[in-house]
Design a protein around this motif. Structure first.
Motif, PDB file in Angstrom:
ATOM      1  N   LEU A 111      14.503   6.927   3.401  1.00 19.16           N
ATOM      2  CA  LEU A 111      13.890   7.686   4.499  1.00 19.16           C
ATOM      3  C   LEU A 111      13.803   6.808   5.751  1.00 19.16           C
ATOM      4  O   LEU A 111      14.042   7.277   6.864  1.00 19.16           O
ATOM      5  N   CYS A 112      13.466   5.553   5.555  1.00 13.20           N
ATOM      6  CA  CYS A 112      13.411   4.614   6.682  1.00 13.20           C
ATOM      7  C   CYS A 112      14.796   4.437   7.297  1.00 13.20           C
ATOM      8  O   CYS A 112      14.943   4.399   8.524  1.00 13.20           O
ATOM      9  N   ARG A 113      15.793   4.331   6.418  1.00 15.15           N
ATOM     10  CA  ARG A 113      17.173   4.173   6.911  1.00 15.15           C
ATOM     11  C   ARG A 113      17.600   5.401   7.710  1.00 15.15           C
ATOM     12  O   ARG A 113      18.214   5.298   8.772  1.00 15.15           O
ATOM     13  N   LEU A 114      17.248   6.577   7.185  1.00 17.41           N
ATOM     14  CA  LEU A 114      17.557   7.827   7.885  1.00 17.41           C
ATOM     15  C   LEU A 114      16.848   7.881   9.234  1.00 17.41           C
ATOM     16  O   LEU A 114      17.417   8.315  10.239  1.00 17.41           O
ATOM     17  N   ALA A 115      15.587   7.458   9.231  1.00 21.19           N
ATOM     18  CA  ALA A 115      14.816   7.462  10.467  1.00 21.19           C
ATOM     19  C   ALA A 115      15.475   6.574  11.515  1.00 21.19           C
ATOM     20  O   ALA A 115      15.548   6.924  12.701  1.00 21.19           O
TER      21      ALA A 115
ATOM     22  N   GLN B 297       7.272  11.007   6.546  1.00 20.96           N
ATOM     23  CA  GLN B 297       7.564  11.377   5.159  1.00 20.96           C
ATOM     24  C   GLN B 297       7.503  10.143   4.247  1.00 20.96           C
ATOM     25  O   GLN B 297       6.948  10.185   3.150  1.00 20.96           O
ATOM     26  N   ALA B 298       8.083   9.044   4.724  1.00 25.17           N
ATOM     27  CA  ALA B 298       8.061   7.808   3.940  1.00 25.17           C
ATOM     28  C   ALA B 298       6.630   7.316   3.750  1.00 25.17           C
ATOM     29  O   ALA B 298       6.242   6.875   2.659  1.00 25.17           O
ATOM     30  N   ALA B 299       5.818   7.419   4.810  1.00 25.56           N
ATOM     31  CA  ALA B 299       4.418   6.999   4.729  1.00 25.56           C
ATOM     32  C   ALA B 299       3.650   7.881   3.752  1.00 25.56           C
ATOM     33  O   ALA B 299       2.832   7.400   2.963  1.00 25.56           O
TER      34      ALA B 299
ATOM     35  N   GLY C  63       3.835   6.853   0.266  1.00 29.21           N
ATOM     36  CA  GLY C  63       3.232   5.586  -0.120  1.00 29.21           C
ATOM     37  C   GLY C  63       3.787   4.338   0.515  1.00 29.21           C
ATOM     38  O   GLY C  63       3.350   3.227   0.204  1.00 29.21           O
ATOM     39  N   ASN C  64       4.752   4.464   1.427  1.00 30.47           N
ATOM     40  CA  ASN C  64       5.331   3.286   2.078  1.00 30.47           C
ATOM     41  C   ASN C  64       4.493   2.919   3.295  1.00 30.47           C
ATOM     42  O   ASN C  64       4.611   3.532   4.366  1.00 30.47           O
ATOM     43  N   THR C  65       3.630   1.916   3.154  1.00 36.01           N
ATOM     44  CA  THR C  65       2.741   1.532   4.254  1.00 36.01           C
ATOM     45  C   THR C  65       3.446   0.722   5.326  1.00 36.01           C
ATOM     46  O   THR C  65       2.969   0.647   6.465  1.00 36.01           O
TER      47      THR C  65
ATOM     48  N   GLN D 164      -4.988   3.659   8.872  1.00 36.62           N
ATOM     49  CA  GLN D 164      -4.495   4.317   7.651  1.00 36.62           C
ATOM     50  C   GLN D 164      -3.802   3.285   6.743  1.00 36.62           C
ATOM     51  O   GLN D 164      -4.027   3.267   5.535  1.00 36.62           O
ATOM     52  N   ALA D 165      -3.000   2.424   7.361  1.00 39.01           N
ATOM     53  CA  ALA D 165      -2.333   1.371   6.589  1.00 39.01           C
ATOM     54  C   ALA D 165      -3.353   0.403   6.002  1.00 39.01           C
ATOM     55  O   ALA D 165      -3.264  -0.002   4.835  1.00 39.01           O
TER      56      ALA D 165
END
Length: 410
Positions: free
Chosen positions: A276-280, A298-300, A303-305, A330-331
């Motif tokens: 998702l990060c790569r897509l972003a 979406q990645a966050a 669970g990806n902080t 939030q993080a």
């Protein structure tokens, strides 16, 4: 020496051979070889074969090879297979190759084929490849599959491809899918892509998802994009989304951004948040900040902080300071205070020292101890710049001056 006394007491009162052994090592390091040997003998008398091996080492270092061998044999007779390696090593160095092999086989018969492998190492180092291979074959005959790879490599280096293939097949027959992969690489190198692909499919059918990557590559290279995608999805369905990602990178490198994005999305749908990060990043690079932000979110949410920092940064760049702070908090609430710290640095670099300090304090309140040094440093800088503080209008406060004496009129 307090710890040594504790060990001595423990050894004496509880019969701990481990304590005696450790105390012996301390005595030897202190130069008391006689005391160390006495302690090892006590441990050996209580059944420690490790202590016997230690005594053998001491005897050998003292030049008493005969005494060392006798002690190592005692340890071996009591079931210590490591001592058999020591004995095999001694026999080999003494020129008794048959005796060394006999000892290594004895260890192997007790379930430890490593002694045979180590003996093979010694022979190979001495330039005796034939002798090394013979010993490795004995290890293989006793069930050590790993040595079959080494034997196959030796055969291949000697130009015996047929012999190497036979060994890889033998390992494969024992259940090794790695051997099938190596066999496939040999065939592909020889130009037999069809045979290589067939062998790789065998490995995949036995559960090795890593070979699906090479299979997908081969299908892609052959122009079979659908077949490549099917294999990548097969790997992903078995829990390995890396094949989809790798295929996506191949397509991206070939200029097919749309095809790459479709594959990245398939990997993301199977739970890979890194994708998702790569897509972003792809979306952001294409100028679609809104789409990029949606993907980061979406990645966050999954669970990806780490992505919360980039999201906070994007909100800050957009002038949404409150939104940026909310994301950093939030993080932090999820255990990652780094986002607060990095946002604080952004504000400090922008000249907002007060805002930066507020964020550093929030990070400290959530358990980040390293920011306390940063806060202290900021306080010290402020003290040096404005030792008397600031007036309500923001100007530096001048030093206090005593009121001047009233003028007396004559």
């Amino acid at each position: 020496m307090q710890w040594a006394h504790h060990l001595r007491h423990r050894a004496a009162t509880h019969g701990s051979t481990t304590a005696l052994f450790r105390l012996a090592m301390m005595r030897e390091r202190a130069g008391d070889r006689e005391g160390a040997e006495a302690l090892l003998r006590q441990a050996a008398d209580r059944g420690s074969t490790t202590a016997l091996s230690g005594l053998a080492d001491m005897r050998e270092r003292a030049g008493d090879r005969e005494g060392a061998e006798a002690l190592a044999r005692q340890a071996a007779d009591r079931g210590n297979t490591d001592a058999l390696y020591r004995l095999a090593d001694m026999r080999e160095r003494a020129g008794d190759r048959e005796g060394a092999e006999a000892l290594a086989r004895q260890a192997a018969d007790r379930g430890n084929t490593d002694v045979l492998c180590r003996l093979a190492d010694m022979r190979e180092r001495d330039g005796d490849r034939e002798g090394a291979e013979a010993v490795l074959r004995q290890a293989a005959d006793r069930g050590n599959t790993d040595v079959l790879y080494r034997l196959a490599d030796m055969r291949e280096r000697d130009g015996d491809r047929e012999g190497a293939e036979a060994l890889f097949r033998q390992a494969a027959d024992r259940g090794s899918t790695t051997a099938l992969f190596r066999l496939a690489m040999m065939w592909e190198g020889a130009g037999d892509r069809e045979g290589a692909e067939a062998v790789l499919r065998q490995a995949a059918d036995r559960g090795n998802t890593h070979v699906l990557y090479r299979l997908a590559d081969m299908r892609e290279e052959a122009g079979d994009r659908e077949g490549a995608e099917a294999l990548a999805r097969q790997a992903a369905d078995r829990g390995n989304t890396d094949v989809l990602c790798r295929l996506a990178q191949v397509r991206e490198g070939a200029g097919d951004r749309e095809g790459a994005e479709a594959l990245f999305r398939q990997a993301a749908d199977r739970g890979n948040t890194d994708v998702l990060c790569r897509l972003a990043q792809v979306r952001e690079g294409a100028g679609d900040r809104e789409g990029a932000e949606a993907l980061f979110r979406q990645a966050a949410d999954r669970g990806n902080t780490d992505v919360l920092y980039r999201l906070a940064e994007m909100r800050e760049e957009a002038g949404d300071r409150e939104g940026a702070e909310a994301l950093a908090r939030q993080a932090a609430d999820r255990g990652n205070t780094d986002v607060l710290c990095r946002l604080a640095q952004v504000r400090e670099e922008a000249g907002d020292r007060e805002g930066a300090e507020a964020l550093f304090r929030q990070a400290a309140d959530r358990g980040s101890t390293h920011v306390l040094y940063r806060l202290a440093e900021m306080r010290e800088v402020l003290r040096r710049q404005w030792p008397y503080g600031l007036d309500p209008d923001g100007t530096p406060t001048p030093p206090w001056q005593p009121p001047s004496a009233p003028t007396v009129l004559g």
